[in-house]
Design a protein around this motif. Structure first.
Motif, short mmCIF file in Angstrom:
data_model
loop_
_atom_site.label_atom_id
_atom_site.label_comp_id
_atom_site.label_asym_id
_atom_site.label_seq_id
_atom_site.Cartn_x
_atom_site.Cartn_y
_atom_site.Cartn_z
N LEU A 89 0.85 -1.18 0.00
CA LEU A 89 0.00 0.00 0.00
C LEU A 89 0.89 1.23 0.00
N SER A 90 0.96 1.89 -1.15
CA SER A 90 1.78 3.07 -1.33
C SER A 90 1.11 3.95 -2.38
N ALA A 91 1.08 5.24 -2.15
CA ALA A 91 0.40 6.17 -3.05
C ALA A 91 0.91 6.01 -4.49
N GLY A 92 -0.02 5.70 -5.39
CA GLY A 92 0.30 5.60 -6.81
C GLY A 92 1.05 4.36 -7.25
N MET A 93 1.32 3.44 -6.35
CA MET A 93 2.06 2.22 -6.69
C MET A 93 1.10 1.03 -6.82
N PRO A 94 1.48 0.02 -7.63
CA PRO A 94 0.62 -1.17 -7.78
C PRO A 94 0.52 -1.94 -6.46
N LEU A 95 -0.63 -2.57 -6.25
CA LEU A 95 -0.83 -3.39 -5.05
C LEU A 95 0.02 -4.65 -5.07
N ALA A 96 0.11 -5.28 -6.24
CA ALA A 96 0.83 -6.55 -6.36
C ALA A 96 1.38 -6.69 -7.77
N ASP A 97 2.32 -7.61 -7.93
CA ASP A 97 2.95 -7.84 -9.23
C ASP A 97 2.07 -8.66 -10.18
N ALA A 98 1.25 -9.53 -9.62
CA ALA A 98 0.45 -10.44 -10.47
C ALA A 98 -0.80 -10.87 -9.71
N PRO A 99 -1.82 -11.32 -10.44
CA PRO A 99 -3.03 -11.85 -9.78
C PRO A 99 -2.69 -13.10 -8.96
N TRP A 100 -3.55 -13.41 -8.02
CA TRP A 100 -3.39 -14.62 -7.21
C TRP A 100 -4.34 -15.70 -7.73
N THR A 101 -3.85 -16.92 -7.81
CA THR A 101 -4.67 -18.09 -8.08
C THR A 101 -4.51 -19.02 -6.88
N LEU A 102 -5.62 -19.24 -6.17
CA LEU A 102 -5.61 -20.01 -4.93
C LEU A 102 -6.38 -21.31 -5.12
N LYS A 103 -6.09 -22.27 -4.25
CA LYS A 103 -6.76 -23.56 -4.30
C LYS A 103 -7.63 -23.70 -3.05
N SER A 104 -8.88 -24.02 -3.25
CA SER A 104 -9.80 -24.21 -2.13
C SER A 104 -9.26 -25.30 -1.20
N GLY A 105 -9.30 -25.03 0.09
CA GLY A 105 -8.82 -25.98 1.09
C GLY A 105 -7.38 -25.79 1.50
#
Length: 151
Positions: free
Chosen positions: A50-66
């Motif tokens: 969390l920084s003014a004007g900066m991206p939140l993350a480099d890439a989307p997250w893919t998670l596995k249920s469980g």
């Protein structure tokens, strides 16, 4: 009666071990006695920044249920910033949130906000498959939004 209760208790403790021993499926998860909270079922995710004007993350997250996941949210204090994602927070079970060594175990969550620089760690189990997001409220830019898929 005491022998029957003792026998029933011993059987209930041995049942998970017997089920694990009889499992010939190499693809099946091999959790310890803690089940899905076992260390073998844990993954660390990249931090959210969390920084003014900066991206939140480099890439989307893919998670596995469980699967049990942990991630950090790191705020640099450049601006008062929040993250919202009520649908995502309702699709997971939050085990704990750790802030400066204080552990919080909430029943639910809608958003988090940083008024100054700091760090928080969230541990959770992904539950409900679907498409979700975390984003800075009021923002419209793609970099201020983290796309999350739970499979």
């Amino acid at each position: 009666m005491f022998k029957l209760v003792t026998l029933a208790a011993a059987f209930s403790l041995a049942l998970p071990l017997m089920a694990q021993a009889d499992d010939d499926d190499d693809d099946a998860p091999n959790f310890g006695l803690a089940g899905i909270l076992s260390a073998s079922n844990k993954e660390d995710l990249p931090p959210i920044s969390l920084s003014a004007g900066m991206p939140l993350a480099d890439a989307p997250w893919t998670l596995k249920s469980g699967t049990y996941y942990e991630f950090e949210i790191q705020a640099d204090g450049s601006q008062e910033l929040a993250l919202i994602g009520p649908e995502f927070f309702r699709a997971i079970w939050i085990d704990e949130i750790v802030i400066e060594g204080l552990e919080i175990r909430p029943l639910g969550l809608d958003s988090v906000e940083f008024d100054e620089a700091g760090e928080m760690e969230i541990g959770f189990v992904a539950l409900k498959p679907g498409q979700y997001y975390l984003k800075v409220p009021g923002s419209t830019g793609e970099t201020q939004r983290l796309e999350i898929t739970i499979q």
